[in-house]
Scaffold this active site. Structure first.
Site, PDB file in Angstrom:
ATOM      1  N   CYS A 103       0.812  -1.224   0.000  1.00 21.83           N
ATOM      2  CA  CYS A 103       0.000   0.000   0.000  1.00 21.83           C
ATOM      3  C   CYS A 103       0.844   1.272   0.000  1.00 21.83           C
ATOM      4  O   CYS A 103       0.293   2.371  -0.143  1.00 21.83           O
ATOM      5  CB  CYS A 103      -0.964  -0.011   1.188  1.00 21.83           C
ATOM      6  SG  CYS A 103      -2.392  -1.103   0.916  1.00 21.83           S
ATOM      7  N   LYS A 149       0.406   3.559  -3.112  1.00 20.93           N
ATOM      8  CA  LYS A 149      -0.788   4.352  -3.363  1.00 20.93           C
ATOM      9  C   LYS A 149      -0.509   5.853  -3.303  1.00 20.93           C
ATOM     10  O   LYS A 149       0.455   6.297  -2.675  1.00 20.93           O
ATOM     11  CB  LYS A 149      -1.876   3.982  -2.351  1.00 20.93           C
ATOM     12  CG  LYS A 149      -2.337   2.526  -2.496  1.00 20.93           C
ATOM     13  CD  LYS A 149      -3.466   2.198  -1.559  1.00 20.93           C
ATOM     14  CE  LYS A 149      -3.940   0.766  -1.769  1.00 20.93           C
ATOM     15  NZ  LYS A 149      -5.067   0.409  -0.886  1.00 20.93           N
ATOM     16  N   THR A 200     -16.793  11.737   2.303  1.00 20.88           N
ATOM     17  CA  THR A 200     -16.240  11.439   3.634  1.00 20.88           C
ATOM     18  C   THR A 200     -15.000  10.558   3.581  1.00 20.88           C
ATOM     19  O   THR A 200     -14.478  10.163   4.622  1.00 20.88           O
ATOM     20  CB  THR A 200     -17.303  10.749   4.514  1.00 20.88           C
ATOM     21  OG1 THR A 200     -17.755   9.555   3.865  1.00 20.88           O
ATOM     22  CG2 THR A 200     -18.480  11.668   4.766  1.00 20.88           C
ATOM     23  N   ASP A 252     -14.505   7.510   3.051  1.00 24.85           N
ATOM     24  CA  ASP A 252     -14.669   6.280   3.823  1.00 24.85           C
ATOM     25  C   ASP A 252     -14.068   5.106   3.057  1.00 24.85           C
ATOM     26  O   ASP A 252     -13.546   5.258   1.957  1.00 24.85           O
ATOM     27  CB  ASP A 252     -16.149   6.036   4.135  1.00 24.85           C
ATOM     28  CG  ASP A 252     -16.367   5.407   5.503  1.00 24.85           C
ATOM     29  OD1 ASP A 252     -15.530   4.586   5.911  1.00 24.85           O
ATOM     30  OD2 ASP A 252     -17.370   5.735   6.162  1.00 24.85           O
ATOM     31  N   ASP A 253     -14.161   3.911   3.633  1.00 23.76           N
ATOM     32  CA  ASP A 253     -13.495   2.752   3.047  1.00 23.76           C
ATOM     33  C   ASP A 253     -14.194   2.225   1.799  1.00 23.76           C
ATOM     34  O   ASP A 253     -13.560   1.611   0.942  1.00 23.76           O
ATOM     35  CB  ASP A 253     -13.399   1.636   4.096  1.00 23.76           C
ATOM     36  CG  ASP A 253     -12.556   2.065   5.285  1.00 23.76           C
ATOM     37  OD1 ASP A 253     -11.359   2.310   5.095  1.00 23.76           O
ATOM     38  OD2 ASP A 253     -13.112   2.183   6.391  1.00 23.76           O
ATOM     39  N   ASP A 280      -9.647  -2.137  -4.762  1.00 24.54           N
ATOM     40  CA  ASP A 280      -8.327  -1.941  -4.154  1.00 24.54           C
ATOM     41  C   ASP A 280      -7.282  -2.736  -4.930  1.00 24.54           C
ATOM     42  O   ASP A 280      -7.408  -3.954  -5.094  1.00 24.54           O
ATOM     43  CB  ASP A 280      -8.334  -2.399  -2.698  1.00 24.54           C
ATOM     44  CG  ASP A 280      -7.325  -1.627  -1.864  1.00 24.54           C
ATOM     45  OD1 ASP A 280      -6.143  -1.625  -2.251  1.00 24.54           O
ATOM     46  OD2 ASP A 280      -7.704  -1.021  -0.856  1.00 24.54           O
ATOM     47  N   GLY A 330     -12.899 -10.534 -14.287  1.00 20.34           N
ATOM     48  CA  GLY A 330     -11.766  -9.679 -13.978  1.00 20.34           C
ATOM     49  C   GLY A 330     -11.218  -8.975 -15.204  1.00 20.34           C
ATOM     50  O   GLY A 330     -11.791  -9.032 -16.295  1.00 20.34           O
ATOM     51  N   HIS A 331     -10.085  -8.321 -15.009  1.00 23.24           N
ATOM     52  CA  HIS A 331      -9.449  -7.546 -16.075  1.00 23.24           C
ATOM     53  C   HIS A 331      -7.937  -7.634 -15.892  1.00 23.24           C
ATOM     54  O   HIS A 331      -7.433  -7.608 -14.766  1.00 23.24           O
ATOM     55  CB  HIS A 331      -9.899  -6.078 -16.005  1.00 23.24           C
ATOM     56  CG  HIS A 331      -9.325  -5.218 -17.084  1.00 23.24           C
ATOM     57  ND1 HIS A 331      -9.690  -5.345 -18.404  1.00 23.24           N
ATOM     58  CD2 HIS A 331      -8.395  -4.224 -17.047  1.00 23.24           C
ATOM     59  CE1 HIS A 331      -9.018  -4.461 -19.133  1.00 23.24           C
ATOM     60  NE2 HIS A 331      -8.227  -3.765 -18.327  1.00 23.24           N
ATOM     61  N   ASP A 353     -10.713   0.662   8.275  1.00 21.13           N
ATOM     62  CA  ASP A 353      -9.580  -0.262   8.285  1.00 21.13           C
ATOM     63  C   ASP A 353      -8.300   0.535   8.092  1.00 21.13           C
ATOM     64  O   ASP A 353      -8.294   1.635   7.538  1.00 21.13           O
ATOM     65  CB  ASP A 353      -9.730  -1.394   7.268  1.00 21.13           C
ATOM     66  CG  ASP A 353      -9.649  -0.939   5.821  1.00 21.13           C
ATOM     67  OD1 ASP A 353      -9.875   0.254   5.551  1.00 21.13           O
ATOM     68  OD2 ASP A 353      -9.376  -1.784   4.956  1.00 21.13           O
TER      69      ASP A 353
END
Length: 398
Positions: A67, A70, A97, A99-100, A117, A188-189, A276
Site C-alpha cells: 500500500c 498508493k 467522507t 470512507d473505506d 483496491d 476480472g481484467h 480499516d
C-alpha cells in the site's frame, strides 16, 4: 524463443519505418534498440525470452511495495476536490467522507457496499501476494460492517518478463481467500504492465442497522485496533534484504488474515464507527475518522501492538517515502508528546497493507468486545486510546 514470422515482421516494421517511428512506442525509432540488440520485434508479437527459471521474487519488480504504492491522502484530496459532487438520495456513503467503501441503498433497509483496491506486492511469493491482495480488498467491505458477495480481479503483470505460472499463482491465492470469505469471483481484467499490481473490485451487502462508518465516533468511545502495525516497514526491510525471517513471516501471516471474524464481532457488539488501517497509516485513517466525526482521539503509543523487529527497523530509518506523504496530510491535525520520537512517528505513519480494523466503541462495551476479538482470530487486538470532545487538533499521541 518462438521462431519469428518474417512476413509479419516485414509488414509491421515496414509501416513503422514509413512513419519514422515505432508504431507501438512513437518515442522510439524503427528498428528499435530491442530489435538491434536481440533480433526481436515486439510490435510483430515476438517476445524476449523470460529470464531465469528460478523462484520469482515479486518485490524486485516494483518500486514501492504494498500500500506504499498508493497516492497520498493530501494529493488525492487535491484531485478529488476538483470533481463535481455526486448527489443521489440513494447514496448513503460517497466520496465526500473518504470512507473505506461506497454504500448505496438498493431497497429500504438493505445497502450495497462497493470498493476497489489494487496495489503492488509487499512479499515475494506470488500465491501469498494474491492472498494478501484479496484480504486487503475485502477489508473495505468488512470495515463498513458488510458481507462480501462478489469480486472482480484486476491484475497488471509483465506477461513477457515473468513466467505465466507466477500470474496464475497470484490469481489462485486471491481465489483461495475469496472462497474463505464466501465471496464469488465473477470475472476480472488484466493489463500487460511492467510493474506487478493486483487487487479486486468487491461488492457486498449490509443491513442499514449494521452499517459502520468513519463519521460516527463519539466522545467517550474507546479505540480498538485488531492487528499489529509495521507491515510497510517490514516490506521495505525485505526489499533491502534486511528483514528477519520472523518479521517477514509474522507480517505475511497478519496480512493474509481476513478481517471477517473481527467484523462479525464488531457487528455483534453494535459498533457504529470503524475504518480499516491500510495505505494512509494508522494516523492517516484515524485522523480522517476524527475529522469526519468532529472529535479528537487521544492515543497512547505504548499500547500499540507491533510486529516483530519493527521498532528496530524504524530506528534504523527503514521506512518508505509513503511516510512523508502520509505525514504531510496528518501534520496540521496531530500533536505529539515529546517522547514520541521520529521512529515512533514513522510507525504511526507506516503504510499498512491488509491492516486491522480500527473501531470506536462506547467504553462500557470495550472490554467485552476486546475479549470477543481475542477469542475469535484477533489475538493482538488492543485498546489504543479514546475519543474526546473536539480539541484544537484531531489526534494527540502520548
Amino acid at each position: 524463443m518462438k521462431k519469428p514470422d518474417i512476413e509479419k515482421r516485414k509488414k509491421v516494421m515496414g509501416r513503422s519505418i514509413r512513419l519514422g517511428h515505432c508504431v507501438c512506442d512513437p518515442s522510439k525509432p524503427c528498428p528499435c534498440p530491442v530489435f538491434r540488440e536481440s533480433d526481436v520485434c515486439l510490435c510483430a508479437g515476438e517476445h524476449l525470452p523470460v529470464k531465469g527459471t528460478g523462484k520469482v521474487r515479486l518485490t524486485q519488480h516494483v518500486h514501492s511495495a504494498g500500500c506504499a504504492s498508493k497516492i497520498g491522502q493530501k494529493d488525492l484530496h487535491a484531485v478529488l476536490s476538483k470533481l463535481p459532487p455526486v448527489r443521489d438520495p440513494r447514496l448513503v456513503v460517497g466520496v465526500s467522507t473518504a470512507d473505506d467503501a461506497g454504500v448505496f441503498e438498493i431497497r429500504p433497509g438493505l445497502l450495497l457496499v462497493q470498493t476497489v483496491d489494487v496495489f503492488t506486492p509487499g512479499v515475494d511469493d506470488p500465491r501469498t501476494f494474491g492472498r494478501i491482495a484479496a484480504c486487503n480488498a475485502l477489508s473495505d467491505v468488512y470495515a463498513m460492517g458488510g458481507t462480501p458477495v462478489t469480486a472482480l480481479s484486476v491484475i497488471g503483470f509483465p506477461i513477457h518478463t515473468l513466467p505465466h505460472s507466477a500470474m496464475a499463482a497470484i490469481l489462485r491465492g486471491g481465489m483461495d481467500i475469496l472462497a474463505e470469505a464466501g465471496a464469488v469471483l465473477v470475472g476480472g481484467h488484466s493489463i500487460n504492465d511492467e510493474e506487478v499490481k493486483f487487487g479486486f473490485a468487491v461488492t457486498g451487502l449490509v443491513k442499514r442497522g449494521h452499517l459502520t462508518t468513519n463519521a460516527a465516533a463519539k466522545p467517550g468511545d474507546a479505540l480498538i485496533l485488531t492487528k499489529p502495525l509495521g507491515t510497510g516497514i517490514i516490506a521495505l526491510a525485505g526489499q533491502l534484504g534486511r528483514a528477519s525471517a520472523r518479521a517477514s513471516k509474522a507480517a505475511a501471516a497478519s496480512m493474509a488474515t481476513l478481517n471477517r471474524r473481527a467484523a462479525e464481532a464488531m457487528v455483534r457488539h453494535r459498533v457504529k464507527a470503524a475504518t480499516d488501517v491500510t495505505g494512509f497509516g494508522l494516523l492517516g485513517h484515524l485522523t480522517r475518522m476524527m475529522l469526519e466525526s468532529k472529535a479528537t482521539a487521544e492515543i497512547d503509543f505504548d499500547t500499540l501492538p507491533l510486529l516483530p523487529d519493527v521498532m528496530g527497523y524504524a530506528q534504523a530509518g527503514m521506512y518508505s517515502g509513503a511516510n512523508e506523504r502520509n505525514a504531510s496530510f496528518t501534520a496540521p491535525h496531530t500533536t505529539f508528546a515529546p517522547h514520541v520520537t521520529e521512529a515512533r512517528q514513522a510507525i504511526l505513519h507506516d503504510a499498512q497493507t491488509s491492516g486491522g480494523l480500527l473501531m470506536a466503541v462506547p467504553a462500557r462495551r470495550a472490554a467485552a468486545l476486546l475479549d470477543d476479538l481475542r477469542a475469535n482470530g484477533s489475538p493482538r487486538a488492543a485498546v489504543i486510546g479514546r475519543v474526546t470532545q473536539r480539541q484544537s487538533r484531531a489526534v494527540t499521541v502520548g
